[in-house]
Scaffold this motif. Structure first.
Motif, PDB file in Angstrom:
ATOM      1  N   SER A  82       0.807  -1.223   0.000  1.00  0.00           N
ATOM      2  CA  SER A  82       0.000   0.000   0.000  1.00  0.00           C
ATOM      3  C   SER A  82       0.842   1.275   0.000  1.00  0.00           C
ATOM      4  N   ASN A  83       1.964   1.291   0.717  1.00  0.00           N
ATOM      5  CA  ASN A  83       2.793   2.505   0.710  1.00  0.00           C
ATOM      6  C   ASN A  83       3.343   2.777  -0.685  1.00  0.00           C
ATOM      7  N   MET A 108       0.414   4.012  -2.909  1.00  0.00           N
ATOM      8  CA  MET A 108       0.027   5.396  -2.669  1.00  0.00           C
ATOM      9  C   MET A 108       1.091   6.364  -3.196  1.00  0.00           C
ATOM     10  N   ARG A 148      -6.188   9.632  -3.664  1.00  0.00           N
ATOM     11  CA  ARG A 148      -7.141   8.531  -3.474  1.00  0.00           C
ATOM     12  C   ARG A 148      -8.287   8.572  -4.486  1.00  0.00           C
ATOM     13  N   GLU A 162      -8.800  -4.870  -0.387  1.00  0.00           N
ATOM     14  CA  GLU A 162      -7.697  -4.026   0.080  1.00  0.00           C
ATOM     15  C   GLU A 162      -7.776  -2.630  -0.528  1.00  0.00           C
ATOM     16  N   LEU A 188      -8.132   1.068   1.260  1.00  0.00           N
ATOM     17  CA  LEU A 188      -7.239   2.189   0.950  1.00  0.00           C
ATOM     18  C   LEU A 188      -8.011   3.426   0.510  1.00  0.00           C
ATOM     19  N   CYS A 189      -9.003   3.235  -0.312  1.00  0.00           N
ATOM     20  CA  CYS A 189      -9.813   4.365  -0.792  1.00  0.00           C
ATOM     21  C   CYS A 189     -10.623   4.970   0.355  1.00  0.00           C
ATOM     22  N   GLU A 213      -9.843   5.002   3.530  1.00  0.00           N
ATOM     23  CA  GLU A 213      -8.983   5.679   4.499  1.00  0.00           C
ATOM     24  C   GLU A 213      -8.896   7.168   4.200  1.00  0.00           C
TER      25      GLU A 213
END
Length: 131
Positions: free
Chosen positions: A22-23, A26, A33, A121, A125-126, A128
């Protein structure tokens, strides 16, 4: 060329750890996002289309079409910082390219499960960014 981990190895990892880095993802998205959400939507609809094509290819014993559909999924996965899932799709692509379709229905089902996990997942992420 290296084919990545075998589907059997990937099966063992289904799955307690995330598929997506994820890092890295992003960073790739510039921490945008909204862009991620747009790409996620395209990714999911394309994956469903390609999974359907893979199943149709299997039912027609069409290794070339199977390989093309697996390649399309692999290409999409590579954009989402998911090297293990990309390797799984690459293994399926290679099997199709070499005409080895035996057992590929089960492996396609594993890929589908992997894509469902990745979709979940991506949803997290979206979300967050919306919190």
């Amino acid at each position: 060329t290296a084919r990545g981990p075998s589907p059997a190895i990937v099966k063992e990892t289904l799955r307690s750890k995330p598929w997506i880095k994820s890092n890295d993802l992003m960073d790739r998205m510039g921490h945008n996002r909204m862009l991620l959400k747009e790409l996620q939507s395209l990714f999911q609809s394309e994956n469903q289309r390609q999974l359907n094509a893979m199943r149709l290819a299997l039912s027609n014993n069409d290794a070339r079409s199977f390989s093309r559909a697996a390649h399309a999924i692999k290409s999409g996965l590579s954009n989402f910082c998911s090297p293990e899932a990309t390797a799984l799709a690459q293994t399926l692509e290679h099997s199709g390219r070499t005409g080895r379709l035996e057992g590929m229905l089960a492996e396609t089902t594993i890929l589908e499960r992997c894509l469902q996990d990745i979709a979940s997942e991506l949803d997290v992420l979206c979300a967050e960014g919306a919190a």
